[in-house]
Each structure stands twice: as structure tokens, then as C-alpha cells.
Motif scaffolding. Structure first.
Motif, short mmCIF file in Angstrom:
data_model
loop_
_atom_site.label_atom_id
_atom_site.label_comp_id
_atom_site.label_asym_id
_atom_site.label_seq_id
_atom_site.Cartn_x
_atom_site.Cartn_y
_atom_site.Cartn_z
N GLY A 1 0.86 -1.38 0.11
CA GLY A 1 0.40 0.22 -0.07
C GLY A 1 0.64 0.85 -0.16
N LYS A 2 0.75 2.12 -0.73
CA LYS A 2 0.96 3.39 -1.15
C LYS A 2 0.16 4.98 -0.20
CE LYS A 2 2.14 3.00 -5.15
NZ LYS A 2 2.77 2.92 -6.28
N ALA A 3 0.63 5.21 0.17
CA ALA A 3 -0.14 7.21 0.20
C ALA A 3 0.89 8.35 0.14
CB ALA A 3 -0.99 6.97 2.22
N LEU A 4 0.38 9.88 0.03
CA LEU A 4 1.17 10.37 0.68
C LEU A 4 0.11 11.49 1.53
CD1 LEU A 4 0.28 12.16 -3.14
CD2 LEU A 4 2.48 11.32 -2.50
N TYR B 1 0.15 6.96 -17.25
CA TYR B 1 -0.99 8.05 -16.85
C TYR B 1 -2.40 6.75 -16.02
CZ TYR B 1 -4.34 10.85 -16.27
OH TYR B 1 -4.99 12.32 -15.71
N LEU B 2 -2.37 6.06 -16.72
CA LEU B 2 -3.58 5.49 -15.22
C LEU B 2 -3.21 4.69 -14.21
CD1 LEU B 2 -6.18 3.76 -18.12
CD2 LEU B 2 -6.25 5.72 -16.30
N GLU B 3 -2.06 4.04 -14.52
CA GLU B 3 -1.42 3.42 -13.06
C GLU B 3 -0.92 4.75 -12.58
OE1 GLU B 3 0.04 0.30 -10.98
OE2 GLU B 3 -1.13 0.24 -12.95
N HIS C 1 -1.60 9.07 -7.96
CA HIS C 1 -1.24 10.98 -7.70
C HIS C 1 -2.44 11.34 -9.03
CE1 HIS C 1 2.75 8.93 -7.92
NE2 HIS C 1 3.09 10.49 -7.69
N ALA C 2 -3.53 11.20 -7.80
CA ALA C 2 -5.06 11.37 -8.24
C ALA C 2 -5.10 12.46 -9.16
CB ALA C 2 -5.96 11.33 -6.68
N LYS C 3 -4.23 13.66 -8.92
CA LYS C 3 -4.13 14.81 -9.41
C LYS C 3 -3.54 14.89 -10.42
CE LYS C 3 -6.09 17.69 -5.08
NZ LYS C 3 -6.00 18.70 -4.52
N ALA C 4 -3.03 13.83 -10.85
CA ALA C 4 -1.98 14.66 -12.35
C ALA C 4 -2.89 14.75 -13.70
CB ALA C 4 -1.39 12.58 -12.52
N SER D 1 1.22 20.65 -6.61
CA SER D 1 0.63 20.51 -5.65
C SER D 1 0.66 21.98 -4.86
CB SER D 1 2.06 20.19 -4.23
OG SER D 1 2.79 21.13 -4.27
N PRO D 2 -0.34 22.48 -3.84
CA PRO D 2 -0.64 23.80 -3.94
C PRO D 2 0.91 24.95 -2.89
CG PRO D 2 -2.10 22.56 -2.42
CD PRO D 2 -1.15 21.52 -3.22
N ASN D 3 1.67 24.13 -2.64
CA ASN D 3 2.53 24.63 -2.35
C ASN D 3 4.16 24.54 -2.97
OD1 ASN D 3 2.51 24.47 0.67
ND2 ASN D 3 3.35 21.88 0.38
N PHE D 4 3.60 23.32 -4.27
CA PHE D 4 5.07 23.46 -5.53
C PHE D 4 4.09 23.88 -7.22
CE2 PHE D 4 7.72 22.97 -2.50
CZ PHE D 4 8.62 23.66 -2.55
N PRO D 5 3.17 24.94 -7.13
CA PRO D 5 2.44 24.40 -8.70
C PRO D 5 3.49 24.58 -9.98
CG PRO D 5 2.34 27.10 -7.95
CD PRO D 5 2.98 25.60 -6.39
N ALA D 6 3.10 24.25 -10.64
CA ALA D 6 4.62 24.59 -11.75
C ALA D 6 3.80 25.95 -12.75
CB ALA D 6 4.03 23.14 -13.51
#
Length: 661
Positions: free
Chosen positions: A154-157, A231-233, A238-241, A406-411
Motif C-alpha cells: 500500500g502507498k499513501a501521500l 498515466y492510469l497506473e 497521483h490523483a490530480k496528475a 501541489s499548492p506549495n509547488f505549482p508548476a
């Protein structure tokens, strides 16, 4: 049994984190209830006399009391701790941080691995918690829940907060719904800096173009399939990818580099979302011709040879067959003699071509991230892919860059669709570049970062430059080797060393039994690799090769074909052998099986494994004591067991030695 337990070092760490759950503690047994027996009164307001029925009932109750088990008998027949049914639990095997570094103000990706009994396979919810060490104590910051996969992983952020201090120590813990809290090993991490760029990303490249064109040839359709698959993987964690498509040009396409690079990105974007009308517009503007038509007809099965760009009898017949197909299967009414002279007929060809692998390629436009109002970016000629080479096909390409901001580091993209000015500003920024020849610091930083576990850096021939003795041409194919290895998730140096073993980096090498090219593909593998052998034929027991029409002599196609075959061998070995293992061997150990399968076929490797007992084993178990080994007996006698045994074992060891040197 005593309930006293002694905490070891691991337990003490857990107690410090508040994670311990001491075993052996139980609940105090409740006292037994006591029944009160009352006599039934014989009259109103009085005790009365017992009736005959009352007496009979009383005698029956007394007999039952005498026959009832004593407390000692109950105790003797009550299951104790030794005989109680044990609830199956998930056992924690490993917990850790996925990325090599963790930064303040970034999302830390963490993982845990469990041994999961079948009885609780459907109860796989896990909870991660992040702690920060303050004044010697760990304080909880954030929790995240997720599910583990079938393998127990399992993985999490977990978001890492900002800090006024130059460094801080963080820890993670994890809990399975049927397991105890545990911190595992290696869960603490010291964070010492804020990231310059902390945008999670991965990428897919390997799609190239003809000079001055944006047509996506049939040999790159699998690379587009890889985009969707990756991408799907990636979206699982990375739900917001979202995807940004970068198009690139070659040094000699300087007449209109920005427009060409943008058209390439647009072409790839339109192909993925399935917009036939706009893709046809690009085709008409760029005047795609016979070569492009031959590629599409070949993919659809109407053209059987290598595209040449020449309109001859074979091509005309293929076009007529295609129109006949449209008239019959698609209920059209097209005059076959018109050929592809009319724009609407060409559009039908584009439609059929784009739909060939639609289900494996198509993604919605919402999957793409807009840059300056467009879901694609044109990157100019001064971002050369290969430094030191004026002309190189690798420069004519697109890259699908997948980002999770992320909110802290937008591209913040310097790219602009109508000007190269921002790019020139980026080129003046200080700092080393990961890929020589790239001038854009933003893009270069993005492609160079490699996230352990999933993301990968861009193709760069210099990263796999070698100096092996006896291979003068070994660095001539680095870019294609890197791109092919990345596409099929193979270690680049493994693929390169395999090519050294097979051909010594000689693209035109071949033998009398049908194997040819850098990766020596032959037999059924030719079709599996998606290559055409042209008019190559077997005459008097020997092969006569079509040096022009046989795609195995095309170095790039041979490299990608060989990588594809190696990936097929890997997948089949994983399914037929390693899926049966309870404890998975290391990737390095698995490599030996994959490499052996490339040389001798996965059937031979599986047969050796079966002869060894169909048990968990390492490669050395199959080759131990040559003439008595499982591999020896798995080799058909017709192959010459002694020589073939040596060939297979040397093949594996030589490739791995060279890769490590």
C-alpha cells in the motif's frame, strides 16, 4: 501462562511513538449470574401449597441440578488461551519512504508491505500517520488511509509542513485493519531543505517524426498505448496528475522550429483524444504523402512491405483494397478509381488508422494540463536532445510529461505559444543542466529528476556511455537503447549489454538460421516484435536476407524490437514462475531468469524450474552441477546439451558482469 512481557529495543521505539500494543493483556472474567428460584403461590396473598404439577416440576429441576456439570468440569472443557481460535492477522514486512529525499512543503510518498492471509484478503484498509520529532518526542501531524493491492503493498501521500528550522526529523507509522501498530524499520527521515522544484512527475517518450512533419508512424502506436497505461497506473497514487505534451525539433528545422514543434505536440494530443477532424487539418497543411499513406495502410493490413514513399503498383492495389473495405464494411459508396485523391477519402484513412488501437490509446482532454491556454507545448530547436550532433532523429520527438502539482509547488511554465523570449530568459539562468544542449532550466530540471519507484528521467545517451573492450561502436546507439529500455521498463545497461552479447553492436549481422540485427531477432519473435522481414527467404536450408526490406537491419527498430521481446519474456516468466512464489526474490535475481529466457526461450526456463521441483529457488539452483542440473535436463537433446548449457549460463553471467563493469 504469565502475562508479563519484556520490551526490546523495537518495542521501546514503538512505545515512544505511542505505537505499542502489548500482547497478553486480557479482560477480567465476569462473575457468574445466580438464578433465584421462587415458589408459585397457592392462593391470593398467601404462600399456598404446592400442587402435584408443582411437585413434579420441582423434582425435575432437582434432577437437572444433580446432572449439571460441576464448575471444575466446565473449566476443564472450556478452551483456554492455548486452544482458542487465533484471528488471522496481516504481518508487516516493510515500511519506508519511496523518494530518496523528502522536502519541507512537499508530499512525501510512503509505502508498507504486509503478508496478508487469504481470510482477510478483502479487508485491506491501511492507515499511515506522519510524526514530527519535537523536544525528543514524536507528535502526530497527518493521517492518510488507503488500500493495499493483492501483493500486500500500500502507498499513501503525507504532506510535510513548512519549517522555520533548517532541519527536522519525521517518522511514519502504519496500521493494517487486522494488524498491530508498528513503526517498522528505517521510518525516520531528516529533512534539511525546501525543494526548488517539488512537483511529482514521470514521462513517456520514444515517439519520433520525419523531418518537417507531425505524422505519427505506425511503429510508434505502442508508445502511445504506453502513455495511457502509464498515466492510469500513475493516477492510482497521483490523483490530480495531468499530462503536458512537449513537441521538439531538430537543429536543421530552423525555418519554423516553434510551429513544427507545436504541431508535433498538437498531433500527439489529437491522436490520444481521437480528434480526426483536426488531425486531418494538420495532414492537409503539411501535405502528408505516399510514405505516410503506406504507413497507415501497413498498420491496417493492406500494405505488406516497408514504406518507400514511391507510388507503385503495390501501393495502388493497397489503396483500392482499403476503399473496397470502406464500401463493404462501412457502407460507403466510393469509386475505387479515385484512390486517395479526394480529401474526404484521406480522412477516412486517418479515421481508421486512429481507431486501430483506440481503446488502448484514448484519454479524455481533461487528462491534459493547459499551458498558456493550450494542452500542448512547442519546444524550440535550441533544446537539442543530443549535444554535439547537428542532425539526430531523436530531436524530432514528443514527450508526455505527467505532473502532480501541489499548492506549495505549482508548476509555473515559462513556455509561451507565440514567443521564444521566455525560453531565452530561462537559458540565462545559472545552474548545471542535466542534458547538455538543453537551454531551458525549468524543463531540464523536470526531465532530470527521477522519483524512486515510479518516475524516471528522460533519455540521455551519456547516462549509459560505456567503455567495454572490444566494442568500438558501443556508444553509437545510446539514445535508442535508453528510450527503448525506458519504454519497456528495462534497465538500460541490461539492454545495452544484451546487444553487446548478441551482435557486438553490428547492425547488419545475421546468421544462417534466421536471426538478424543488433538484437538478433528470429522465428516467431519477429512477429511479436512487430517487425517486417521483407522478402527474406530460406533457400536450400539457408536464409537469404532482404537487406533493405528487413526491418531487423534498422538499428532503431531492432533495439525497440529486442526490448519488447525481453519485456515479453519477463512478463511470461513472472506469470509462470514468480507468481507462484510466496517470497519474491530480488530484482537482480529475477533478471537472470529473464535474460536466460531471451536466449533459450521462457519454455526452457520454466521446464528447468519444474524439474527443480516447482519451488522457490534462485538461478544457481537450476544450473548447479552441470550434467545433473535442472537446466541441463530441460535442454532438448537436439540442441546439443553440453554446448547449449554453456551458452545459456555464459550468456547470463557475461551480460550481468558487463553491466556492472
Amino acid at each position: 501462562m504469565s502475562n508479563t512481557s519484556h520490551a526490546g529495543p523495537a518495542e521501546k521505539d514503538l512505545m515512544q511513538l505511542g505505537l505499542s500494543n502489548p500482547m497478553g493483556s486480557g479482560s477480567k472474567p465476569k462473575s457468574a449470574d445466580h438464578a433465584l428460584v421462587k415458589s408459585k403461590g397457592g392462593g391470593l396473598g398467601g404462600a399456598g401449597k404446592k400442587t402435584l404439577d408443582d411437585r413434579a416440576r420441582s423434582a425435575h429441576e432437582q434432577a437437572a441440578k444433580e446432572d449439571a456439570p460441576t464448575p471444575e468440569m466446565v473449566k476443564a472443557n472450556t478452551p483456554g488461551p492455548e486452544t482458542a481460535a487465533v484471528k488471522p492477522k496481516a504481518t508487516l514486512k516493510k515500511i519506508g519512504w519511496i523518494a530518496e529525499k523528502t522536502y519541507f512543503k512537499s508530499d512525501a510518498e510512503v509505502y508498507a508491505e504486509f503478508d496478508i492471509p487469504p481470510a482477510i484478503a478483502d479487508k485491506t484498509l491501511v492507515e499511515f500517520e506522519l510524526f514530527r520529532k519535537e523536544n525528543g518526542e514524536f507528535k502526530a501531524i497527518k493521517k492518510a488511509q488507503t488500500h493495499v493491492d493483492a501483493s500486500g503493498r500500500g502507498k499513501a501521500l503525507l504532506p510535510v509542513p513548512a519549517s522555520e528550522e533548517p532541519k527536522a526529523t519525521f517518522a511514519i507509522k502504519v496500521k493494517h485493519c487486522s494488524a498491530d501498530w508498528s513503526s517498522g524499520q528505517g521510518t525516520e527521515r531528516e529533512v534539511t531543505e525546501t525543494a526548488e522544484i517539488s512537483i511529482e512527475h514521470t514521462q513517456v517518450s520514444g515517439i519520433h517524426f520525419q523531418k518537417g512533419k507531425s505524422f505519427i508512424a505506425d511503429i510508434y502506436l505502442n508508445a502511445l498505448c504506453e502513455v495511457k497505461k502509464t498515466y492510469l497506473e500513475w493516477k492510482k497514487t497521483h490523483a490530480k496528475a495531468q499530462i503536458v505534451v512537449y513537441g521538439h525539433t531538430e537543429q536543421d528545422e530552423q525555418e519554423d522550429p516553434l510551429n513544427i514543434s507545436r504541431n508535433r505536440a498538437l498531433s500527439a494530443f489529437l491522436f490520444v483524444i481521437g480528434d480526426v477532424d483536426l488531425w486531418a487539418n494538420i495532414a492537409e497543411k503539411e501535405r502528408w504523402g505516399v510514405w505516410e499513406q503506406q504507413c497507415m495502410l501497413r498498420a491496417l493490413g493492406f500494405f505488406k512491405t516497408k514504406p518507400t514513399g514511391n507510388l507503385g503498383t503495390i501501393t495502388r492495389k493497397a489503396i483500392q483494397d482499403f476503399i473496397a473495405f470502406l464500401n463493404e464494411a462501412r457502407c460507403k459508396n466510393i469509386n475505387p478509381m479515385l484512390g486517395l485523391s479526394e480529401a474526404y477519402i484521406r480522412k477516412e484513412l486517418y479515421r481508421e488508422y486512429m481507431n486501430l488501437k483506440r481503446s488502448e490509446i484514448e484519454l479524455p482532454s481533461s487528462a491534459f494540463r493547459q499551458v498558456s491556454g493550450y494542452p500542448y507545448v512547442g519546444c524550440c530547436a535550441f533544446n537539442r536532445y543530443q549535444a554535439g550532433e547537428v542532425l539526430h532523429q531523436g530531436n524530432r520527438r514528443v514527450v508526455f510529461l505527467m505532473l502532480q502539482e501541489s499548492p506549495n509547488f505549482p508548476a509555473v511554465f515559462p513556455c509561451r505559444s507565440s514567443s521564444t523570449g521566455p525560453c531565452e530568459t530561462e537559458s540565462k539562468k545559472p545552474g548545471d543542466r542535466a542534458i547538455k544542449g538543453f537551454m531551458c532550466k525549468f524543463y531540464d530540471e523536470m526531465v532530470k529528476q527521477e522519483k524512486v519507484g515510479e518516475a524516471s528521467s528522460s533519455g540521455n545517451g551519456h547516462e549509459i556511455e560505456t567503455h567495454w573492450k572490444g566494442y568500438p561502436a558501443q556508444n553509437d546507439f545510446n539514445d535508442d537503447i535508453y528510450a527503448a529500455a525506458k519504454k519497456y521498463s528495462i534497465e538500460p545497461l541490461i539492454l545495452k549489454s544484451l546487444i553487446a552479447q548478441e551482435s557486438g553492436f553490428r547492425p547488419k549481422i545475421h546468421n544462417n538460421v534466421g536471426y538478424a540485427g543488433l538484437t538478433q531477432i528470429g522465428g516467431a519473435a519477429i512477429d511479436e516484435a512487430g517487425l517486417s522481414k521483407g522478402t527474406t527467404a530460406k533457400i536450400d536450408g539457408k536464409y537469404v536476407y532482404d537487406m533493405e526490406g528487413d526491418e531487423r537491419f534498422d538499428s532503431q527498430k531492432s533495439i525497440f524490437g529486442g526490448a519488447h521481446i525481453l519485456s515479453i519474456k519477463r512478463d511470461r516468466i513472472n506469470k509462470s514462475i514468480f507468481s507462484k512464489y510466496k517470497t519474491q526474490p530480488s530484482d537482480a535475481e529475477k533478471q537472470k531468469f529473464y535474460i536466460a529466457a531471451y536466449n533459450a526461450g521462457e519454455g526452457t526456463v520454466k521446464k528447468a524450474w519444474k524439474k527443480n521441483g516447482e519451488d522457490e529457488c534462485v538461478w544457481e539452483d537450476l544450473i548447479e552441477d552441470p550434467e545433473q542440473s535442472a537446466l541441463w535436463s530441460a535442454i532438448p537433446e537436439a540442441w546439443g546439451r553440453k554446448s547449449k548449457y554453456k551458452e545459456i549460463t555464459d550468456y547470463v553471467s557475461d551480460i550481468l558482469k558487463r553491466k556492472e563493469s
